[in-house]
Motif scaffolding. Structure first.
Motif, PDB file in Angstrom:
ATOM      1  N   LYS A  24       0.759  -1.409  -0.067  1.00  0.00           N
ATOM      2  CA  LYS A  24      -0.005  -0.224   0.052  1.00  0.00           C
ATOM      3  C   LYS A  24       0.756   1.317   0.118  1.00  0.00           C
ATOM      4  O   LYS A  24       0.386   2.206  -0.457  1.00  0.00           O
ATOM      5  CB  LYS A  24      -0.933  -0.042   1.193  1.00  0.00           C
ATOM      6  CG  LYS A  24      -2.024  -1.007   1.375  1.00  0.00           C
ATOM      7  CD  LYS A  24      -2.887  -0.843   2.459  1.00  0.00           C
ATOM      8  CE  LYS A  24      -3.761  -1.981   2.563  1.00  0.00           C
ATOM      9  NZ  LYS A  24      -4.480  -1.930   3.889  1.00  0.00           N
ATOM     10  N   PHE A  25       1.981   1.265   0.474  1.00  0.00           N
ATOM     11  CA  PHE A  25       2.872   2.526   0.970  1.00  0.00           C
ATOM     12  C   PHE A  25       4.453   2.197   0.254  1.00  0.00           C
ATOM     13  O   PHE A  25       4.861   3.285   0.146  1.00  0.00           O
ATOM     14  CB  PHE A  25       2.648   3.132   2.345  1.00  0.00           C
ATOM     15  CG  PHE A  25       3.208   2.063   3.183  1.00  0.00           C
ATOM     16  CD1 PHE A  25       4.619   2.092   3.621  1.00  0.00           C
ATOM     17  CD2 PHE A  25       2.367   1.164   4.154  1.00  0.00           C
ATOM     18  CE1 PHE A  25       5.025   1.433   4.526  1.00  0.00           C
ATOM     19  CE2 PHE A  25       2.792   0.516   5.022  1.00  0.00           C
ATOM     20  CZ  PHE A  25       4.278   0.653   5.284  1.00  0.00           C
ATOM     21  N   ALA A  26       4.868   1.086   0.327  1.00  0.00           N
ATOM     22  CA  ALA A  26       6.271   0.708   0.115  1.00  0.00           C
ATOM     23  C   ALA A  26       6.317   0.652  -1.438  1.00  0.00           C
ATOM     24  O   ALA A  26       5.973  -0.651  -1.867  1.00  0.00           O
ATOM     25  CB  ALA A  26       6.656  -0.218   0.978  1.00  0.00           C
ATOM     26  N   LYS A  27       6.791   1.486  -2.033  1.00  0.00           N
ATOM     27  CA  LYS A  27       6.961   1.262  -3.677  1.00  0.00           C
ATOM     28  C   LYS A  27       7.788   0.109  -4.172  1.00  0.00           C
ATOM     29  O   LYS A  27       7.670  -0.134  -5.333  1.00  0.00           O
ATOM     30  CB  LYS A  27       7.281   2.698  -4.507  1.00  0.00           C
ATOM     31  CG  LYS A  27       6.123   3.780  -3.927  1.00  0.00           C
ATOM     32  CD  LYS A  27       4.782   3.240  -4.353  1.00  0.00           C
ATOM     33  CE  LYS A  27       3.682   4.460  -4.182  1.00  0.00           C
ATOM     34  NZ  LYS A  27       2.402   3.946  -3.982  1.00  0.00           N
ATOM     35  N   GLN A  80       7.452  -9.815  -2.503  1.00  0.00           N
ATOM     36  CA  GLN A  80       8.098  -9.401  -3.805  1.00  0.00           C
ATOM     37  C   GLN A  80       8.580  -8.326  -3.865  1.00  0.00           C
ATOM     38  O   GLN A  80       7.632  -7.330  -3.798  1.00  0.00           O
ATOM     39  CB  GLN A  80       7.321 -10.019  -4.970  1.00  0.00           C
ATOM     40  CG  GLN A  80       6.829 -11.530  -4.755  1.00  0.00           C
ATOM     41  CD  GLN A  80       7.726 -12.687  -4.860  1.00  0.00           C
ATOM     42  OE1 GLN A  80       8.598 -12.154  -5.448  1.00  0.00           O
ATOM     43  NE2 GLN A  80       7.684 -13.655  -4.092  1.00  0.00           N
ATOM     44  N   THR A  81       9.913  -8.043  -4.492  1.00  0.00           N
ATOM     45  CA  THR A  81      10.336  -6.684  -4.516  1.00  0.00           C
ATOM     46  C   THR A  81      10.217  -6.357  -6.120  1.00  0.00           C
ATOM     47  O   THR A  81      10.157  -7.187  -6.976  1.00  0.00           O
ATOM     48  CB  THR A  81      11.819  -6.300  -4.047  1.00  0.00           C
ATOM     49  OG1 THR A  81      12.543  -7.251  -4.744  1.00  0.00           O
ATOM     50  CG2 THR A  81      11.674  -6.847  -2.639  1.00  0.00           C
ATOM     51  N   VAL A  82      10.291  -5.064  -6.254  1.00  0.00           N
ATOM     52  CA  VAL A  82      10.569  -4.684  -7.808  1.00  0.00           C
ATOM     53  C   VAL A  82      11.485  -5.178  -8.771  1.00  0.00           C
ATOM     54  O   VAL A  82      11.402  -5.194  -9.759  1.00  0.00           O
ATOM     55  CB  VAL A  82      10.466  -2.922  -8.046  1.00  0.00           C
ATOM     56  CG1 VAL A  82       9.093  -2.511  -7.397  1.00  0.00           C
ATOM     57  CG2 VAL A  82      11.492  -2.375  -7.173  1.00  0.00           C
ATOM     58  N   ASP A  83      12.684  -5.650  -7.803  1.00  0.00           N
ATOM     59  CA  ASP A  83      13.936  -6.001  -8.685  1.00  0.00           C
ATOM     60  C   ASP A  83      13.858  -7.407  -8.548  1.00  0.00           C
ATOM     61  O   ASP A  83      14.872  -8.188  -9.077  1.00  0.00           O
ATOM     62  CB  ASP A  83      15.143  -5.592  -7.871  1.00  0.00           C
ATOM     63  CG  ASP A  83      15.254  -5.886  -6.415  1.00  0.00           C
ATOM     64  OD1 ASP A  83      14.492  -6.460  -5.934  1.00  0.00           O
ATOM     65  OD2 ASP A  83      16.474  -5.415  -5.711  1.00  0.00           O
ATOM     66  N   GLY A  84      12.684  -8.115  -8.213  1.00  0.00           N
ATOM     67  CA  GLY A  84      12.445  -9.456  -8.489  1.00  0.00           C
ATOM     68  C   GLY A  84      12.947 -10.466  -7.309  1.00  0.00           C
ATOM     69  O   GLY A  84      12.673 -11.677  -7.325  1.00  0.00           O
ATOM     70  N   ARG A  85      13.230  -9.760  -6.191  1.00  0.00           N
ATOM     71  CA  ARG A  85      13.711 -10.598  -5.014  1.00  0.00           C
ATOM     72  C   ARG A  85      12.288 -11.149  -4.105  1.00  0.00           C
ATOM     73  O   ARG A  85      11.452 -10.332  -4.131  1.00  0.00           O
ATOM     74  CB  ARG A  85      14.593  -9.660  -3.977  1.00  0.00           C
ATOM     75  CG  ARG A  85      16.029  -9.744  -4.600  1.00  0.00           C
ATOM     76  CD  ARG A  85      17.032  -8.824  -3.575  1.00  0.00           C
ATOM     77  NE  ARG A  85      16.465  -7.624  -3.547  1.00  0.00           N
ATOM     78  CZ  ARG A  85      16.907  -6.791  -2.752  1.00  0.00           C
ATOM     79  NH1 ARG A  85      17.669  -7.284  -1.554  1.00  0.00           N
ATOM     80  NH2 ARG A  85      16.439  -5.502  -2.536  1.00  0.00           N
ATOM     81  N   ILE A 113      14.170 -10.876   9.391  1.00  0.00           N
ATOM     82  CA  ILE A 113      14.048 -11.650   8.032  1.00  0.00           C
ATOM     83  C   ILE A 113      14.756 -13.077   8.087  1.00  0.00           C
ATOM     84  O   ILE A 113      15.805 -13.301   8.888  1.00  0.00           O
ATOM     85  CB  ILE A 113      15.128 -10.946   7.168  1.00  0.00           C
ATOM     86  CG1 ILE A 113      14.564  -9.310   6.677  1.00  0.00           C
ATOM     87  CG2 ILE A 113      15.291 -11.822   5.725  1.00  0.00           C
ATOM     88  CD1 ILE A 113      15.478  -8.640   5.719  1.00  0.00           C
ATOM     89  N   VAL A 114      13.809 -14.149   7.694  1.00  0.00           N
ATOM     90  CA  VAL A 114      14.173 -15.441   7.954  1.00  0.00           C
ATOM     91  C   VAL A 114      15.002 -16.179   6.699  1.00  0.00           C
ATOM     92  O   VAL A 114      15.582 -17.142   7.033  1.00  0.00           O
ATOM     93  CB  VAL A 114      12.655 -16.330   8.392  1.00  0.00           C
ATOM     94  CG1 VAL A 114      12.380 -15.752   9.764  1.00  0.00           C
ATOM     95  CG2 VAL A 114      11.870 -16.178   7.175  1.00  0.00           C
ATOM     96  N   GLU A 115      14.838 -15.578   5.668  1.00  0.00           N
ATOM     97  CA  GLU A 115      15.531 -15.917   4.599  1.00  0.00           C
ATOM     98  C   GLU A 115      15.993 -14.737   3.768  1.00  0.00           C
ATOM     99  O   GLU A 115      15.671 -14.185   2.940  1.00  0.00           O
ATOM    100  CB  GLU A 115      14.715 -16.523   3.630  1.00  0.00           C
ATOM    101  CG  GLU A 115      14.220 -17.913   4.157  1.00  0.00           C
ATOM    102  CD  GLU A 115      13.208 -18.779   3.307  1.00  0.00           C
ATOM    103  OE1 GLU A 115      13.486 -18.463   1.679  1.00  0.00           O
ATOM    104  OE2 GLU A 115      12.660 -19.816   3.588  1.00  0.00           O
ATOM    105  N   PRO A 116      17.392 -14.382   4.358  1.00  0.00           N
ATOM    106  CA  PRO A 116      17.961 -13.236   3.551  1.00  0.00           C
ATOM    107  C   PRO A 116      18.396 -13.318   2.361  1.00  0.00           C
ATOM    108  O   PRO A 116      18.894 -14.265   1.989  1.00  0.00           O
ATOM    109  CB  PRO A 116      19.103 -12.866   4.680  1.00  0.00           C
ATOM    110  CG  PRO A 116      19.459 -13.999   5.286  1.00  0.00           C
ATOM    111  CD  PRO A 116      18.212 -14.753   5.273  1.00  0.00           C
ATOM    112  N   PRO A 117      17.992 -12.191   1.385  1.00  0.00           N
ATOM    113  CA  PRO A 117      18.559 -12.459   0.051  1.00  0.00           C
ATOM    114  C   PRO A 117      19.815 -11.617  -0.210  1.00  0.00           C
ATOM    115  O   PRO A 117      20.315 -11.825  -1.253  1.00  0.00           O
ATOM    116  CB  PRO A 117      17.333 -11.532  -0.873  1.00  0.00           C
ATOM    117  CG  PRO A 117      16.885 -10.547   0.341  1.00  0.00           C
ATOM    118  CD  PRO A 117      16.939 -11.202   1.665  1.00  0.00           C
TER     119      PRO A 117
END
Length: 142
Positions: free
Chosen positions: A29-32, A51-56, A76-80
């Motif tokens: 809703k607020f984190a682009k 899911q992030t805009v860069d595919g992570r 974060i339980v599974e850090p990328p």
């Protein structure tokens, strides 16, 4: 242990801002930078997959939800990225009847990347998220 933190003033009632933050599935809703979010479970212990805009894909666990103190903590339980033991806190501090301050910070242990790079990345992410939160909440309150 390294840390990163961003603070932003928001011209909206603390309760409005807390409602947005405390919705553990509401980041899009607020984190682009977040395109999708799903949550398994309810309350403390729930796991959010974003899911992030860069595919992570990032999995986060709700560690604390303090409605009276308007504070939320997650890990974060599974850090990328190249770090371990990430724990973030978001706190809403009322500063007036229709204003508040939001603090978003974290601690973590760098593993395979320079600490300064990780701090800069987290602070950029928090800054963008808080900018979006400000726009979202000021629009909701107005």
């Amino acid at each position: 242990m390294a840390s990163a933190k961003v603070v932003r003033d928001i011209e909206a009632p603390a309760a409005t801002v807390w409602a947005a933050i405390s919705d553990f599935n509401g980041l899009p809703k607020f984190a682009k930078g977040v395109t999708e979010s799903s949550v398994e479970g309810d309350g403390v212990g729930a796991v959010r997959t974003i899911q992030t805009v860069d595919g992570r894909t990032i999995k986060e666990r709700l560690e604390k939800l303090d409605a009276d103190g308007m504070a939320l903590c997650y890990s974060i339980v599974e850090p990328p990225m190249p770090f371990d033991n990430y724990r973030a806190t978001m706190i809403v501090v009322p500063t007036g009847e229709s204003t508040c301050q939001v603090q978003w910070g974290s601690t973590f242990e760098p593993t395979k990347a320079p600490e300064a790079d990780l701090v800069a990345n987290f602070e950029k992410s928090y800054g963008g998220g808080l900018k979006g939160l400000k726009i979202y909440c000021e629009g909701t309150a107005g």
